[in-house]
Write a protein that holds these residues in place. Structure first.
Motif, PDB file in Angstrom:
ATOM      1  N   ARG A   1     -10.856 -35.202   9.772  1.00 39.11           N
ATOM      2  CA  ARG A   1     -12.387 -35.446  10.388  1.00 39.11           C
ATOM      3  C   ARG A   1     -13.119 -33.996  10.406  1.00 39.11           C
ATOM      4  O   ARG A   1     -14.395 -34.033  10.072  1.00 39.11           O
ATOM      5  CB  ARG A   1     -12.057 -35.506  11.814  1.00 39.11           C
ATOM      6  CG  ARG A   1     -11.304 -36.784  12.268  1.00 39.11           C
ATOM      7  CD  ARG A   1     -12.010 -38.098  11.522  1.00 39.11           C
ATOM      8  NE  ARG A   1     -11.534 -39.292  11.958  1.00 39.11           N
ATOM      9  CZ  ARG A   1     -11.840 -40.445  11.249  1.00 39.11           C
ATOM     10  NH1 ARG A   1     -12.718 -40.642  10.556  1.00 39.11           N
ATOM     11  NH2 ARG A   1     -11.229 -41.569  11.847  1.00 39.11           N
ATOM     12  N   VAL A   2     -12.503 -32.921  10.358  1.00 45.92           N
ATOM     13  CA  VAL A   2     -13.105 -31.585  10.121  1.00 45.92           C
ATOM     14  C   VAL A   2     -13.499 -31.521   8.479  1.00 45.92           C
ATOM     15  O   VAL A   2     -14.515 -30.842   8.293  1.00 45.92           O
ATOM     16  CB  VAL A   2     -12.282 -30.584  10.292  1.00 45.92           C
ATOM     17  CG1 VAL A   2     -12.986 -29.148  10.292  1.00 45.92           C
ATOM     18  CG2 VAL A   2     -11.836 -30.607  11.868  1.00 45.92           C
TER      19      VAL A   2
ATOM     20  N   ARG B   1     -16.541 -33.314   8.154  1.00 49.92           N
ATOM     21  CA  ARG B   1     -17.924 -32.539   8.508  1.00 49.92           C
ATOM     22  C   ARG B   1     -18.292 -31.655   7.437  1.00 49.92           C
ATOM     23  O   ARG B   1     -19.544 -31.815   7.295  1.00 49.92           O
ATOM     24  CB  ARG B   1     -17.335 -31.886   9.853  1.00 49.92           C
ATOM     25  CG  ARG B   1     -18.393 -30.930  10.334  1.00 49.92           C
ATOM     26  CD  ARG B   1     -18.208 -29.387  10.140  1.00 49.92           C
ATOM     27  NE  ARG B   1     -19.617 -28.743  10.437  1.00 49.92           N
ATOM     28  CZ  ARG B   1     -20.065 -28.133   9.677  1.00 49.92           C
ATOM     29  NH1 ARG B   1     -19.362 -27.783   8.547  1.00 49.92           N
ATOM     30  NH2 ARG B   1     -21.093 -27.383   9.861  1.00 49.92           N
TER      31      ARG B   1
ATOM     32  N   LYS C   1     -20.924 -21.410  16.232  1.00 49.15           N
ATOM     33  CA  LYS C   1     -20.044 -21.779  17.147  1.00 49.15           C
ATOM     34  C   LYS C   1     -19.266 -23.236  16.679  1.00 49.15           C
ATOM     35  O   LYS C   1     -19.033 -23.968  17.637  1.00 49.15           O
ATOM     36  CB  LYS C   1     -20.512 -21.930  18.308  1.00 49.15           C
ATOM     37  CG  LYS C   1     -21.363 -20.579  19.016  1.00 49.15           C
ATOM     38  CD  LYS C   1     -20.390 -19.652  19.231  1.00 49.15           C
ATOM     39  CE  LYS C   1     -20.860 -18.224  19.669  1.00 49.15           C
ATOM     40  NZ  LYS C   1     -20.112 -17.125  19.530  1.00 49.15           N
ATOM     41  N   THR C   2     -19.047 -23.351  15.595  1.00 51.20           N
ATOM     42  CA  THR C   2     -18.770 -24.958  15.126  1.00 51.20           C
ATOM     43  C   THR C   2     -17.162 -25.217  15.398  1.00 51.20           C
ATOM     44  O   THR C   2     -16.965 -26.217  16.056  1.00 51.20           O
ATOM     45  CB  THR C   2     -18.936 -24.963  13.599  1.00 51.20           C
ATOM     46  OG1 THR C   2     -20.113 -24.631  13.151  1.00 51.20           O
ATOM     47  CG2 THR C   2     -18.621 -26.511  13.387  1.00 51.20           C
TER      48      THR C   2
ATOM     49  N   ASP D   1     -16.010 -23.710  18.136  1.00 52.92           N
ATOM     50  CA  ASP D   1     -15.998 -23.712  19.472  1.00 52.92           C
ATOM     51  C   ASP D   1     -16.015 -25.254  20.089  1.00 52.92           C
ATOM     52  O   ASP D   1     -15.308 -25.535  20.701  1.00 52.92           O
ATOM     53  CB  ASP D   1     -16.903 -23.056  20.334  1.00 52.92           C
ATOM     54  CG  ASP D   1     -16.423 -21.447  20.148  1.00 52.92           C
ATOM     55  OD1 ASP D   1     -15.551 -20.995  19.720  1.00 52.92           O
ATOM     56  OD2 ASP D   1     -17.102 -20.575  20.810  1.00 52.92           O
ATOM     57  N   ALA D   2     -17.013 -25.839  19.445  1.00 53.06           N
ATOM     58  CA  ALA D   2     -17.359 -27.259  19.477  1.00 53.06           C
ATOM     59  C   ALA D   2     -16.275 -28.100  19.353  1.00 53.06           C
ATOM     60  O   ALA D   2     -15.859 -28.989  20.194  1.00 53.06           O
ATOM     61  CB  ALA D   2     -18.647 -27.641  19.073  1.00 53.06           C
ATOM     62  N   MET D   3     -15.763 -27.990  18.264  1.00 51.01           N
ATOM     63  CA  MET D   3     -14.370 -28.756  17.972  1.00 51.01           C
ATOM     64  C   MET D   3     -13.168 -28.683  18.695  1.00 51.01           C
ATOM     65  O   MET D   3     -12.511 -29.632  19.083  1.00 51.01           O
ATOM     66  CB  MET D   3     -13.971 -28.208  16.389  1.00 51.01           C
ATOM     67  CG  MET D   3     -14.989 -28.656  15.416  1.00 51.01           C
ATOM     68  SD  MET D   3     -14.480 -27.917  13.743  1.00 51.01           S
ATOM     69  CE  MET D   3     -15.711 -28.538  12.562  1.00 51.01           C
ATOM     70  N   MET D   4     -13.111 -27.260  19.129  1.00 49.61           N
ATOM     71  CA  MET D   4     -11.887 -26.972  20.062  1.00 49.61           C
ATOM     72  C   MET D   4     -12.123 -27.859  21.504  1.00 49.61           C
ATOM     73  O   MET D   4     -11.221 -27.787  21.971  1.00 49.61           O
ATOM     74  CB  MET D   4     -11.455 -25.726  20.077  1.00 49.61           C
ATOM     75  CG  MET D   4     -10.592 -25.097  19.043  1.00 49.61           C
ATOM     76  SD  MET D   4      -9.760 -23.751  19.192  1.00 49.61           S
ATOM     77  CE  MET D   4     -11.324 -22.587  18.978  1.00 49.61           C
ATOM     78  N   ALA D   5     -13.180 -28.408  21.702  1.00 48.31           N
ATOM     79  CA  ALA D   5     -13.280 -28.959  22.847  1.00 48.31           C
ATOM     80  C   ALA D   5     -12.927 -30.502  22.864  1.00 48.31           C
ATOM     81  O   ALA D   5     -13.319 -31.234  23.559  1.00 48.31           O
ATOM     82  CB  ALA D   5     -14.604 -28.770  23.391  1.00 48.31           C
ATOM     83  N   THR D   6     -12.746 -31.035  21.392  1.00 48.70           N
ATOM     84  CA  THR D   6     -12.415 -32.232  21.074  1.00 48.70           C
ATOM     85  C   THR D   6     -10.933 -32.612  21.008  1.00 48.70           C
ATOM     86  O   THR D   6     -10.352 -31.337  21.157  1.00 48.70           O
ATOM     87  CB  THR D   6     -13.094 -32.623  19.989  1.00 48.70           C
ATOM     88  OG1 THR D   6     -12.310 -32.032  18.863  1.00 48.70           O
ATOM     89  CG2 THR D   6     -14.629 -32.484  20.049  1.00 48.70           C
ATOM     90  N   PRO D   7     -10.325 -33.535  20.733  1.00 46.94           N
ATOM     91  CA  PRO D   7      -8.922 -33.517  20.712  1.00 46.94           C
ATOM     92  C   PRO D   7      -8.346 -32.769  19.543  1.00 46.94           C
ATOM     93  O   PRO D   7      -6.992 -32.796  19.118  1.00 46.94           O
ATOM     94  CB  PRO D   7      -8.641 -35.231  20.311  1.00 46.94           C
ATOM     95  CG  PRO D   7      -9.843 -35.690  21.024  1.00 46.94           C
ATOM     96  CD  PRO D   7     -11.051 -34.877  20.834  1.00 46.94           C
ATOM     97  N   LEU D   8      -9.216 -32.159  18.573  1.00 44.52           N
ATOM     98  CA  LEU D   8      -8.563 -31.096  17.655  1.00 44.52           C
ATOM     99  C   LEU D   8      -7.925 -29.958  17.833  1.00 44.52           C
ATOM    100  O   LEU D   8      -8.181 -29.488  19.084  1.00 44.52           O
ATOM    101  CB  LEU D   8     -10.138 -30.883  16.729  1.00 44.52           C
ATOM    102  CG  LEU D   8     -10.545 -32.013  15.840  1.00 44.52           C
ATOM    103  CD1 LEU D   8     -11.788 -31.410  15.499  1.00 44.52           C
ATOM    104  CD2 LEU D   8      -9.912 -32.294  14.669  1.00 44.52           C
ATOM    105  N   THR D   9      -6.903 -29.515  17.297  1.00 43.52           N
ATOM    106  CA  THR D   9      -6.290 -28.226  17.520  1.00 43.52           C
ATOM    107  C   THR D   9      -7.075 -27.347  16.419  1.00 43.52           C
ATOM    108  O   THR D   9      -7.457 -27.630  15.556  1.00 43.52           O
ATOM    109  CB  THR D   9      -4.875 -28.374  17.265  1.00 43.52           C
ATOM    110  OG1 THR D   9      -4.485 -28.798  15.934  1.00 43.52           O
ATOM    111  CG2 THR D   9      -4.262 -29.339  18.107  1.00 43.52           C
TER     112      THR D   9
ATOM    113  N   GLU E   1      -5.609 -27.643  13.297  1.00 47.72           N
ATOM    114  CA  GLU E   1      -5.958 -28.615  12.141  1.00 47.72           C
ATOM    115  C   GLU E   1      -7.537 -28.180  11.763  1.00 47.72           C
ATOM    116  O   GLU E   1      -7.820 -28.619  10.614  1.00 47.72           O
ATOM    117  CB  GLU E   1      -6.411 -29.848  13.206  1.00 47.72           C
ATOM    118  CG  GLU E   1      -4.944 -30.689  13.298  1.00 47.72           C
ATOM    119  CD  GLU E   1      -5.166 -31.626  14.538  1.00 47.72           C
ATOM    120  OE1 GLU E   1      -4.229 -32.582  14.690  1.00 47.72           O
ATOM    121  OE2 GLU E   1      -6.232 -31.727  15.380  1.00 47.72           O
TER     122      GLU E   1
END
Lengths: 262, 319
Positions: A14-15, A18, A98-99, A101-109, A112
């Motif tokens: 998913r990343v 992006r 801050k891409t 940061d935003a991703m880490m607030a989703t189920p992504l680790t 990943e």
């Protein structure tokens, strides 16, 4: 969240997607560069310099100077694409946009995200290499089908230099300081890895030092494939690049973990 | 800790008394600095819970632990009844986060920003298109869906970030200073959206240092300072408890008035040239003062959460 755990699932694509979505926005520019760049080099070196240089002995055969540097241009392109993507571009995503940061607030680790960043830069290397290969091949400088091996090689090289770049992204305090690894590693490699002249022209100690540089092995492999030579020597090169990835990929993740998880 | 008395709309997944966030002796240390110092609180389903505090109080550090961004130093933290240190992926699937910075993809359009983000939750295809369409409408940004994110106004960017946080239909929405830096119109628009979400039964956890925002949006709140919780309660309760109904303010009080105030033994503060008098029923006192002592600036106004906040956290500048 544990530093020791390596928590990567298929979600990392998913990343990657992006980055691909953003890449598609300016694909024309992204495509133009690898297609035009080799033309400039081949023109400068092929027309300008090869008259002075003449033929070169390499891999047991005698080749024109243009044919000698064509695979080197491809290898430098692999290195630059991956290294610059995972240094400047990743740093901008991490620090300014801050891409992550935003991703880490989703189920992504985080693992990943960083894995995807590195796999993406290898993909970008492979795309650029394919385009460049088409242009260079139109001058009859690449031997086929062996030359096709350069494409998977560009992906492996991309992972190697991407991981190295990401490692520096994990440790540089400011974006300007990428100048330092570029000056200390990238520029010397660009010049002394058997790129523009055979390594045998270097003094003995420098030849030994060059064996430890990843670009040396990348150039060696690309050159062998472009000449149509596939032998056991290639295993050494692949082995080196693989070990380089196995060292710097986890190291990059560790440094990014240290930098971002607070 | 008692649940606030309002009637909540029942939602399909959450029962009324369910605890969404349970923090026990939560602690966060950055090297020498203790950002969050042993705090405990609970957030209930359907509630809008506020964390207030001056800069550096530990608000953001607290919520960053809740959405699994930063590991806690000590304590226990459960979200949806799951331990955050072991189930962060399962928890993060069910929360929506609106961080302080907008963190949008500047090169992508409004709609692409949402598509990319939906994919992180494995929402793709028709389901994603449907959800994005709904949210663009809800946030009143459909007319700008093909604009690049970087070309949006501050208010629109904020609404886009809010839309992004709602893609996965979260059970808990976490907002870190949702309206900082917005003009009054944009701020009110964001508030209206949040009120509509509240009506839908979504649990909201927000940090703010705008007291007006807290009074309007929060059912219950805590005020933090220097990593600790100072008070906890409903906005109106806190106002009554700490400041009383009204506040009389006098600019440049003369000596006679000061003596009078001393003799009446009312709760008051003298800061610079401004005298502030707190009280439950100040009307008579106000007439007394304005008739006999006040020569120029003298006023009475209802007490606000800001008065509570300043009383509790002091007036010295932070950072």
């Amino acid at each position: 969240m544990n530093c020791a755990s390596f928590n990567v699932t298929r979600r990392f694509w998913r990343v990657w997607q992006r980055n691909f979505s953003v890449y598609r926005q300016n694909w024309k520019v992204s495509f133009l560069l690898p297609m035009l760049e080799p033309l400039f080099y081949l023109l400068a070196f092929g027309v300008g310099l090869s008259v002075l240089v003449g033929k070169i002995h390499c891999h047991g055969i005698e080749v024109s100077y243009v044919k000698f540097i064509a695979p080197a241009l491809l290898s430098i392109n692999i290195m630059n694409n991956a290294f610059f993507e995972n240094t400047y571009a990743s740093f901008v995503r991490m620090y300014y946009q801050k891409t992550f940061d935003a991703m880490m607030a989703t189920p992504l680790t985080l693992e990943e995200i960083i894995t995807a960043e590195i796999v993406w830069s290898a993909t970008k290397s492979a795309i650029a290499t394919t385009l460049m290969l088409i242009v260079i091949s139109s001058f009859g400088l690449i031997h086929y089908p062996h030359g096709l091996f350069i494409i998977p090689l560009s992906f492996l090289g991309g992972i190697a230099f991407g991981s190295l770049g990401m490692f520096f992204t994990g440790i540089v305090p400011r974006i300007e300081l990428f100048n330092l690894p570029i000056f200390l590693f990238i520029t010397p490699m660009l010049l002394f890895s058997g790129t523009f002249f055979p390594m045998e022209n270097l003094p003995q100690w420098a030849q030994i030092a060059a064996v430890f540089l990843p670009l040396t092995h990348l150039v060696n492999l690309a050159r062998a494939f472009s000449f149509g030579i596939i032998d056991a020597g290639a295993l050494w090169g692949f082995g080196y690049l693989l070990i380089f990835c196995l060292v710097f990929f986890p190291l990059a993740i560790r440094k990014m973990h240290k930098r971002l998880i607070k | 800790m008692k649940r606030s008395g309002k009637k909540y709309k029942k939602t399909k997944r959450l029962s009324m008394d369910k605890i969404i966030v349970a923090a026990k002796h939560l602690k966060k240390r950055f090297g020498e600095i203790i950002a969050v110092d042993d705090i405990s609180f609970e957030v209930f389903a359907g509630e809008r819970f506020g964390i207030l505090g001056p800069n550096g109080a530990g608000k953001t550090s607290t919520i960053r632990m809740i959405y699994g961004f930063s590991p806690m130093t000590a304590g226990q933290l459960e979200v949806f009844g799951l331990d955050i240190s072991r189930n962060h992926r399962a928890i993060k699937k069910r929360i929506g986060v609106c961080q302080q910075e907008n963190s949008l993809d500047p090169d992508l359009s409004v709609i692409e920003n949402l598509q990319v983000f939906a994919r992180y939750f494995n929402i793709t295809g028709k389901a994603a298109r449907q959800r994005i369409k709904e949210l663009l409408k809800f946030m009143a940004i459909e007319h700008r869906q093909t604009s690049r994110a970087v070309d949006l106004s501050g208010g629109m960017m904020r609404r886009l970030v809010l839309a992004r946080a709602l893609l996965n239909q979260p059970d808990l929405l976490i907002l870190d200073e949702p309206t900082t830096g917005l003009d009054p119109q944009s701020r009110h628009q964001v508030w209206e959206r949040l009120e509509e979400l509240k009506a839908k039964g979504i649990t909201i956890l927000l940090t703010t240092h705008y007291m007006e925002e807290a009074s309007r949006l929060c059912d219950r709140l805590i005020i933090m300072d220097k990593g600790k919780i100072l008070v906890e309660g409903k906005p109106l309760e806190l106002i009554r408890r700490y400041t009383g109904h009204n506040i009389i303010e006098v600019i440049n009080p003369d000596d006679a008035l000061r003596r009078y105030i001393q003799s009446r033994q009312v709760r008051h503060e003298l800061i610079g040239r401004r005298l502030t008098i707190y009280g439950q029923d100040n009307d008579l006192l106000y007439h007394e003062i304005s008739d006999n002592y006040c020569h120029s600036d003298c006023s009475i106004r209802p007490a606000t959460l800001e008065d509570v906040f300043l009383r509790l956290t002091g007036r010295e500048l932070r950072e």
